[in-house]
Write a protein that holds these residues in place. Sequence first.
Motif, mmCIF file in Angstrom:
data_model
loop_
_atom_site.group_PDB
_atom_site.id
_atom_site.type_symbol
_atom_site.label_atom_id
_atom_site.label_comp_id
_atom_site.label_asym_id
_atom_site.label_seq_id
_atom_site.Cartn_x
_atom_site.Cartn_y
_atom_site.Cartn_z
ATOM 1 N N ALA A 1 6.713 -1.311 -6.073
ATOM 2 C CA ALA A 1 7.263 -1.896 -5.701
ATOM 3 C C ALA A 1 7.840 -2.086 -7.025
ATOM 4 C CB ALA A 1 6.949 -2.470 -4.887
ATOM 5 N N ARG A 2 9.581 -2.337 -7.023
ATOM 6 C CA ARG A 2 9.909 -3.052 -8.512
ATOM 7 C C ARG A 2 11.328 -4.047 -7.329
ATOM 8 N NH1 ARG A 2 10.184 1.860 -7.997
ATOM 9 N NH2 ARG A 2 12.117 2.564 -8.462
ATOM 10 N N ILE A 3 10.582 -5.380 -7.288
ATOM 11 C CA ILE A 3 11.619 -6.451 -6.965
ATOM 12 C C ILE A 3 12.710 -7.326 -7.664
ATOM 13 C CG2 ILE A 3 11.082 -8.701 -5.286
ATOM 14 C CD1 ILE A 3 8.886 -6.881 -4.379
ATOM 15 N N PHE A 4 13.455 -8.122 -7.979
ATOM 16 C CA PHE A 4 13.994 -8.550 -8.491
ATOM 17 C C PHE A 4 14.661 -9.969 -8.059
ATOM 18 C CE2 PHE A 4 13.972 -4.123 -10.148
ATOM 19 C CZ PHE A 4 12.997 -4.033 -11.190
ATOM 20 N N GLY B 1 10.006 0.452 -3.138
ATOM 21 C CA GLY B 1 11.394 0.943 -4.356
ATOM 22 C C GLY B 1 11.716 0.056 -4.999
ATOM 23 N N GLU B 2 13.066 -0.234 -5.301
ATOM 24 C CA GLU B 2 13.681 -1.194 -5.213
ATOM 25 C C GLU B 2 14.537 -2.222 -4.969
ATOM 26 O OE1 GLU B 2 16.065 -1.528 -9.816
ATOM 27 O OE2 GLU B 2 16.195 -0.090 -9.498
ATOM 28 N N ALA C 1 16.466 -6.505 -5.306
ATOM 29 C CA ALA C 1 17.237 -7.089 -6.121
ATOM 30 C C ALA C 1 17.896 -7.641 -5.392
ATOM 31 C CB ALA C 1 18.065 -6.167 -7.150
ATOM 32 N N ASP D 1 10.922 4.356 -1.925
ATOM 33 C CA ASP D 1 12.246 5.088 -2.996
ATOM 34 C C ASP D 1 13.465 4.261 -2.120
ATOM 35 O OD1 ASP D 1 10.187 4.434 -4.710
ATOM 36 O OD2 ASP D 1 9.842 7.038 -5.333
ATOM 37 N N PHE E 1 17.164 1.889 -3.596
ATOM 38 C CA PHE E 1 17.505 0.810 -4.393
ATOM 39 C C PHE E 1 18.213 0.055 -2.846
ATOM 40 C CE2 PHE E 1 21.673 -1.846 -5.598
ATOM 41 C CZ PHE E 1 20.142 -2.520 -6.790
ATOM 42 N N GLY F 1 20.273 -3.355 -3.468
ATOM 43 C CA GLY F 1 20.458 -4.910 -3.723
ATOM 44 C C GLY F 1 21.885 -5.659 -3.155
ATOM 45 N N ASN G 1 19.375 4.283 0.012
ATOM 46 C CA ASN G 1 20.120 3.492 -1.040
ATOM 47 C C ASN G 1 21.276 2.738 -0.273
ATOM 48 O OD1 ASN G 1 18.807 4.136 -4.023
ATOM 49 N ND2 ASN G 1 19.696 5.770 -2.393
#
Length: 177
Positions: A11-14, A27-28, A30, A43, A45, A47, A62
């Motif tokens: 996982a990509r957490i921003f 997934g991503e 943000a 997966d 996005f 945001g 997404n």
Amino acid sequence: IGANSLIKAGARIFGETTIGPGCKVGGEVAESILQGWSNKQHDGFLGHAYLGEWVNLGAGTNNSDLKNNYTPVQMTVNGERVDTHSLFVGLFMGDHSKSAIGTQFNTGTVVGPGCNVVTSGFPPRVIPPFTWVVSGKFLKHKFHDFVETATIVKGRRGETLTPGEKELLSRIADKSI
């Protein structure tokens, strides 16, 4: 990150992201808020978004959070267009709403509670509470069927749909399409 939440490997957490209790996230993600018990496991996005409780995003869902012309995002609030004065605004999705695999939400989309979005292409930017969007058509979600599903969903996590929740959601459903 709330208690008993699962952040999946890879996982990509921003940014300033808040994840409530009991969530499953992959997934991503943000600069978003995920209330308790919501799932974005796969997966895709997410945001500048807000997910209520008990939301489930299908694999590959997404959202866009920036318009292609780089102008401030306008959203519909209580039937009126509102300038957010922000370049970055993603998806706002109410409690107990769901998206199908591969759903693509446009910038500033608002999905009410109790919805199910199953459509190809971008769904409408405003989806009223307790609406199923199936192949571009709006269908009223029968409240009895909603309660059955919500009871199952919460039961899978050892939780129950309280009389207070049912009453609140019933009032919202009565005012929807």
